[in-house]
Design a protein around this motif. Structure first.
Motif, short mmCIF file in Angstrom:
data_model
loop_
_atom_site.label_atom_id
_atom_site.label_comp_id
_atom_site.label_asym_id
_atom_site.label_seq_id
_atom_site.Cartn_x
_atom_site.Cartn_y
_atom_site.Cartn_z
N ASN A 103 19.64 -21.11 49.22
CA ASN A 103 18.41 -21.00 48.44
C ASN A 103 17.49 -22.15 48.87
OD1 ASN A 103 19.26 -23.32 47.03
ND2 ASN A 103 19.83 -22.17 45.20
N LYS A 104 16.27 -22.17 48.35
CA LYS A 104 15.30 -23.16 48.84
C LYS A 104 15.66 -24.58 48.44
CE LYS A 104 11.92 -22.61 45.12
NZ LYS A 104 10.56 -22.22 44.83
N SER A 105 16.58 -24.75 47.50
CA SER A 105 17.03 -26.09 47.13
C SER A 105 18.12 -26.60 48.06
CB SER A 105 17.56 -26.09 45.69
OG SER A 105 16.54 -25.72 44.80
N GLY A 106 18.60 -25.73 48.95
CA GLY A 106 19.61 -26.14 49.92
C GLY A 106 21.04 -25.84 49.50
N TYR A 107 21.22 -25.11 48.41
CA TYR A 107 22.58 -24.76 48.00
C TYR A 107 23.02 -23.48 48.69
CZ TYR A 107 22.57 -28.31 44.41
OH TYR A 107 22.54 -29.51 43.76
N ILE A 108 24.26 -23.48 49.14
CA ILE A 108 24.83 -22.31 49.80
C ILE A 108 25.25 -21.33 48.71
CG2 ILE A 108 26.70 -21.47 51.27
CD1 ILE A 108 26.68 -24.31 52.56
N SER A 110 26.04 -18.08 49.54
CA SER A 110 27.01 -17.17 50.14
C SER A 110 27.32 -17.66 51.55
CB SER A 110 26.46 -15.74 50.18
OG SER A 110 27.44 -14.84 50.65
N SER A 111 28.56 -17.46 51.98
CA SER A 111 28.97 -17.83 53.33
C SER A 111 30.34 -17.23 53.62
CB SER A 111 29.05 -19.36 53.48
OG SER A 111 29.52 -19.71 54.77
N ASN A 112 30.60 -17.00 54.91
CA ASN A 112 31.95 -16.59 55.28
C ASN A 112 32.90 -17.78 55.18
OD1 ASN A 112 30.50 -17.53 57.73
ND2 ASN A 112 32.47 -17.17 58.73
N GLN A 113 32.37 -18.99 55.15
CA GLN A 113 33.18 -20.19 54.91
C GLN A 113 33.15 -20.45 53.40
OE1 GLN A 113 32.32 -23.67 57.21
NE2 GLN A 113 32.27 -22.55 59.13
N THR A 114 34.05 -19.79 52.69
CA THR A 114 34.00 -19.81 51.23
C THR A 114 34.12 -21.20 50.62
OG1 THR A 114 36.37 -19.32 51.14
CG2 THR A 114 34.85 -17.44 51.01
N SER A 115 34.72 -22.15 51.32
CA SER A 115 34.84 -23.49 50.77
C SER A 115 33.49 -24.18 50.66
CB SER A 115 35.79 -24.34 51.62
OG SER A 115 35.28 -24.48 52.93
N ASN A 116 32.47 -23.66 51.33
CA ASN A 116 31.13 -24.27 51.26
C ASN A 116 30.24 -23.66 50.19
OD1 ASN A 116 31.11 -26.28 53.34
ND2 ASN A 116 31.23 -24.62 54.83
N ILE A 117 30.64 -22.56 49.60
CA ILE A 117 29.81 -21.89 48.60
C ILE A 117 29.62 -22.81 47.40
CG2 ILE A 117 29.62 -19.90 47.06
CD1 ILE A 117 31.27 -18.35 49.16
N GLY A 118 28.36 -22.94 46.98
CA GLY A 118 28.04 -23.79 45.85
C GLY A 118 27.76 -25.23 46.22
N HIS A 119 27.98 -25.57 47.48
CA HIS A 119 27.72 -26.93 47.95
C HIS A 119 26.30 -27.04 48.46
CE1 HIS A 119 32.06 -28.39 48.31
NE2 HIS A 119 32.10 -27.21 47.72
N LYS A 120 25.77 -28.24 48.42
CA LYS A 120 24.43 -28.47 48.95
C LYS A 120 24.57 -28.81 50.43
CE LYS A 120 20.04 -30.33 47.88
NZ LYS A 120 19.19 -30.86 46.85
N ALA A 121 23.82 -28.10 51.25
CA ALA A 121 23.86 -28.28 52.71
C ALA A 121 22.65 -29.10 53.14
CB ALA A 121 23.89 -26.92 53.39
N ASP A 122 22.67 -30.39 52.84
CA ASP A 122 21.52 -31.24 53.14
C ASP A 122 21.14 -31.21 54.61
OD1 ASP A 122 21.02 -32.17 50.52
OD2 ASP A 122 22.65 -33.62 50.70
N GLY A 123 22.13 -31.31 55.50
CA GLY A 123 21.84 -31.31 56.94
C GLY A 123 21.22 -30.01 57.39
N LEU A 124 21.70 -28.93 56.88
CA LEU A 124 21.19 -27.62 57.27
C LEU A 124 19.80 -27.36 56.70
CD1 LEU A 124 21.91 -25.18 58.95
CD2 LEU A 124 23.18 -24.26 57.01
N ILE A 125 19.58 -27.70 55.44
CA ILE A 125 18.25 -27.46 54.86
C ILE A 125 17.22 -28.40 55.48
CG2 ILE A 125 18.32 -28.96 52.82
CD1 ILE A 125 17.09 -25.35 52.83
N THR A 126 17.62 -29.61 55.82
CA THR A 126 16.71 -30.54 56.52
C THR A 126 16.33 -29.95 57.87
OG1 THR A 126 17.66 -32.45 55.43
CG2 THR A 126 16.47 -32.87 57.49
#
Length: 181
Positions: A103-108, A110-126
Motif C-alpha cells: 500500500n502507499k504507506s509501504g506495508y506489504i 500480499s506476497s508469495n513470501q508470507t513471512s513479509n506480509i504485514g511488515h513495512k518494506a521501507d527499502g522497497l517503498i523508498t
C-alpha cells in the motif's frame, strides 16, 4: 465478508468467518482511522486475526458520506483472505522470483513470501518513490544491498504498488526480509 458500521449505531455484517472482530473494536482500529482520513478513496489495508499471525486478510474499506454535505455517516469494509488475493498472481512466482503488493504507506499487504506480509518494506517503498518515473517498466536496482531486476506497476484504482523482484545475481531464491514496523 462485508461489514458496515454507522455513526448512528446501526451495524451490519454478512458473516465473520475471516474476521471475527466486534463492531466496537473495529471503530477503534487503525483500519477505521485510515478509512475516515481519506473518505473519497477505497483503502486497501493488511489485517490479521488477533493472536493469529498466520491468518492474513485484506480489508478494502470506504467511508460512507452524504453526497451533498459530504458528512461521513459510516464505513463499509470488504474482507478477503490474503490467500484468495494471492491466487491472482501466485502462478507468476518461483524461486528467486518474488511478488510484493504494497500500500502507499509501504506495508506489504500480499506476497508469495508470507513471512513479509504485514511488515513495512521501507527499502522497497523508498525505491518505488524515488523511481516513480520508471513505474510500469523494469530496471536493475538495489534492494537491501543486492542487485535485482525490478518490475513495477502502480495500480491507481487500488492505490497499490505491484512489484516483481527477481534476484539478478544468481536467479536463486534468496528471500528479501522486512522488519515488522
Amino acid at each position: 465478508e462485508i461489514m458496515i458500521t454507522g455513526k448512528n449505531g446501526f451495524n451490519y455484517a454478512t458473516g465473520r468467518t475471516y474476521w471475527p472482530i466486534t463492531f466496537e473494536s473495529l471503530r477503534s482500529t487503525e483500519l477505521t482511522e485510515n478509512t475516515l482520513k481519506d473518505p473519497n478513496r477505497l483503502i486497501y489495508q493488511f489485517g490479521q486475526k488477533e493472536n493469529n499471525v498466520d491468518d492474513h486478510f485484506i480489508v478494502i474499506s470506504k467511508a460512507l458520506q452524504d453526497r451533498i454535505s459530504r458528512n461521513i455517516y459510516g464505513a463499509l469494509y470488504f474482507v478477503i483472505q490474503e490467500s484468495e488475493f494471492k491466487s491472482f498472481y501466485n502462478s507468476f512466482t518461483s524461486a528467486g522470483n518474488d511478488v510484493f503488493v504494497l500500500n502507499k504507506s509501504g506495508y506489504i499487504v500480499s506476497s508469495n513470501q508470507t513471512s513479509n506480509i504485514g511488515h513495512k518494506a521501507d527499502g522497497l517503498i523508498t525505491y518505488l518513490k524515488s523511481n516513480e518515473d520508471v513505474m510500469n517498466h523494469y530496471e536493475i536496482g538495489e534492494i537491501k544491498g543486492e542487485d535485482h531486476i525490478i518490475f513495477t506497476k502502480y495500480l491507481p484504482s487500488m492505490d497499490l504498488y505491484f512489484v516483481n523482484v527477481i534476484d539478478k545475481k544468481t536467479g536463486q531464491h534468496r528471500p528479501i526480509t522486512f522488519r515488522k514496523a
